[in-house]
Every structure is written in C-alpha cells, then in structure tokens.
Design a protein around this motif. Structure first.
Motif, PDB file in Angstrom:
ATOM      1  N   LEU A  16      50.825  66.312  56.985  1.00 45.89           N
ATOM      2  CA  LEU A  16      51.600  66.259  55.915  1.00 45.89           C
ATOM      3  C   LEU A  16      50.935  66.746  54.551  1.00 45.89           C
ATOM      4  CD1 LEU A  16      53.304  62.608  56.834  1.00 45.89           C
ATOM      5  CD2 LEU A  16      54.165  65.156  57.078  1.00 45.89           C
ATOM      6  N   GLU A  17      49.838  67.199  54.530  1.00 47.08           N
ATOM      7  CA  GLU A  17      49.179  67.619  53.646  1.00 47.08           C
ATOM      8  C   GLU A  17      49.751  68.848  53.157  1.00 47.08           C
ATOM      9  OE1 GLU A  17      45.031  67.770  53.622  1.00 47.08           O
ATOM     10  OE2 GLU A  17      44.936  65.779  54.604  1.00 47.08           O
ATOM     11  N   VAL A  18      49.684  69.305  51.920  1.00 47.66           N
ATOM     12  CA  VAL A  18      50.246  70.507  51.565  1.00 47.66           C
ATOM     13  C   VAL A  18      49.049  71.332  50.995  1.00 47.66           C
ATOM     14  CG1 VAL A  18      51.534  71.738  49.591  1.00 47.66           C
ATOM     15  CG2 VAL A  18      52.438  69.751  50.298  1.00 47.66           C
ATOM     16  N   PRO A  19      48.723  72.618  51.560  1.00 55.80           N
ATOM     17  CA  PRO A  19      47.445  73.371  51.439  1.00 55.80           C
ATOM     18  C   PRO A  19      47.348  73.708  49.929  1.00 55.80           C
ATOM     19  CG  PRO A  19      48.982  74.335  53.098  1.00 55.80           C
ATOM     20  CD  PRO A  19      49.529  73.306  52.791  1.00 55.80           C
ATOM     21  N   THR A  20      46.189  73.662  49.726  1.00 58.45           N
ATOM     22  CA  THR A  20      45.673  73.935  48.333  1.00 58.45           C
ATOM     23  C   THR A  20      46.192  75.190  47.590  1.00 58.45           C
ATOM     24  OG1 THR A  20      43.561  74.487  48.888  1.00 58.45           O
ATOM     25  CG2 THR A  20      43.676  72.185  48.104  1.00 58.45           C
ATOM     26  N   ALA A  21      46.208  76.177  48.636  1.00 58.72           N
ATOM     27  CA  ALA A  21      46.725  77.449  48.295  1.00 58.72           C
ATOM     28  C   ALA A  21      48.062  77.471  47.885  1.00 58.72           C
ATOM     29  CB  ALA A  21      46.166  78.403  49.319  1.00 58.72           C
ATOM     30  N   ARG A  22      48.788  76.809  48.918  1.00 63.23           N
ATOM     31  CA  ARG A  22      50.307  76.706  48.408  1.00 63.23           C
ATOM     32  C   ARG A  22      50.668  76.025  47.066  1.00 63.23           C
ATOM     33  NH1 ARG A  22      54.827  79.400  49.752  1.00 63.23           N
ATOM     34  NH2 ARG A  22      54.130  78.968  51.822  1.00 63.23           N
ATOM     35  N   VAL A  23      49.868  74.803  46.913  1.00 66.00           N
ATOM     36  CA  VAL A  23      49.882  74.181  45.522  1.00 66.00           C
ATOM     37  C   VAL A  23      49.686  75.209  44.355  1.00 66.00           C
ATOM     38  CG1 VAL A  23      48.956  72.364  44.142  1.00 66.00           C
ATOM     39  CG2 VAL A  23      49.479  72.016  46.478  1.00 66.00           C
ATOM     40  N   ARG A  24      48.573  76.003  44.493  1.00 67.84           N
ATOM     41  CA  ARG A  24      48.233  76.985  43.473  1.00 67.84           C
ATOM     42  C   ARG A  24      49.267  77.927  43.287  1.00 67.84           C
ATOM     43  NH1 ARG A  24      42.444  77.944  45.474  1.00 67.84           N
ATOM     44  NH2 ARG A  24      41.566  75.964  45.209  1.00 67.84           N
ATOM     45  N   ALA A  25      49.835  78.532  44.209  1.00 65.63           N
ATOM     46  CA  ALA A  25      50.914  79.484  44.455  1.00 65.63           C
ATOM     47  C   ALA A  25      52.007  78.835  43.485  1.00 65.63           C
ATOM     48  CB  ALA A  25      51.010  80.048  45.602  1.00 65.63           C
TER      49      ALA A  25
END
Length: 123
Positions: A107-116
C-alpha cells in the motif's frame, strides 16, 4: 556489282554462322540434359548399393541397434518418472509461493511517483 555480291555473301555467311551457333547451343543444352539424367541414374544406383550394404550390416549385427534403442527407451522412461516425481513433490510449494506473491499487496506509494505527482501539480 562485285561489291554488292560480296555484301550478299557476307550476309549469307553471317546467317549461316548464327545458325551454327544456335544449333551448337541447342546441342549443348541437350548434352547437359543427358549428362544430368546419366548422373541421376548413377546417384540412384550408388544410393541403392549403399542402402543395401547398410541394411545387410544392420541385419548382420543381430539387432544390437534394437538393444541400444531399448536401453535408451528405458533410460528415457526413468528420467520421465524422476521428473514427474519432482513435479509432484514441489507442486504444492510452487502454488504456495505464487499465492503468497499474489496476495501480497503493497500500500506504499513509491517515492518516484510522489515526486512526479508533486512536480505535475506544483506542490
């Protein structure tokens, strides 16, 4: 008029020469076809002789080829049985691994997706 008859003679000689060349080409083609037929007959005869010699040798060996074939067949059956036993032994483990991987949900959102997403929406 001597020159006119000379030209006629040259033209007739040229015509005869072209006829001779055409006949030579046809004869050459016929010879090539006949040579191919003869070669095919020789190959067929040689192939039959070699096949007969092979068949006689195989018959003279008294079925040793059959013995080797039976041995190979037995080894193959043993290998098949061993592989089937390993399959049955490890089938449940494989199913368990697949099910565990399918049921694991991160259920974690990848950090790259958060940054994007932040970059896209300007946060």
């Amino acid at each position: 008029m001597n020159s006119g008859s000379g030209i006629q003679e040259l033209m007739a000689a040229e015509t005869r020469a072209s006829q001779i060349v055409a006949e030579a080409r046809i004869a050459r083609g016929d010879r090539m076809k006949q040579a191919k037929v003869d070669a095919d007959e020789l190959i067929k005869t040689y192939r039959m002789e070699q096949q007969d010699a092979f068949d006689k040798k195989a018959a003279a060996d008294g079925g040793s080829g059959g013995n080797a074939s039976a041995k190979l067949q037995a080894e193959t059956q043993q290998d098949i049985q061993a592989m089937q036993a390993m399959f049955h032994k490890n089938a449940q483990k494989a199913v368990d691994v697949l099910l565990s991987k399918c049921c694991e949900v991160s259920l974690e959102v990848p950090t790259a997706r958060v940054r994007a997403t932040q970059k896209l929406y300007g946060k």
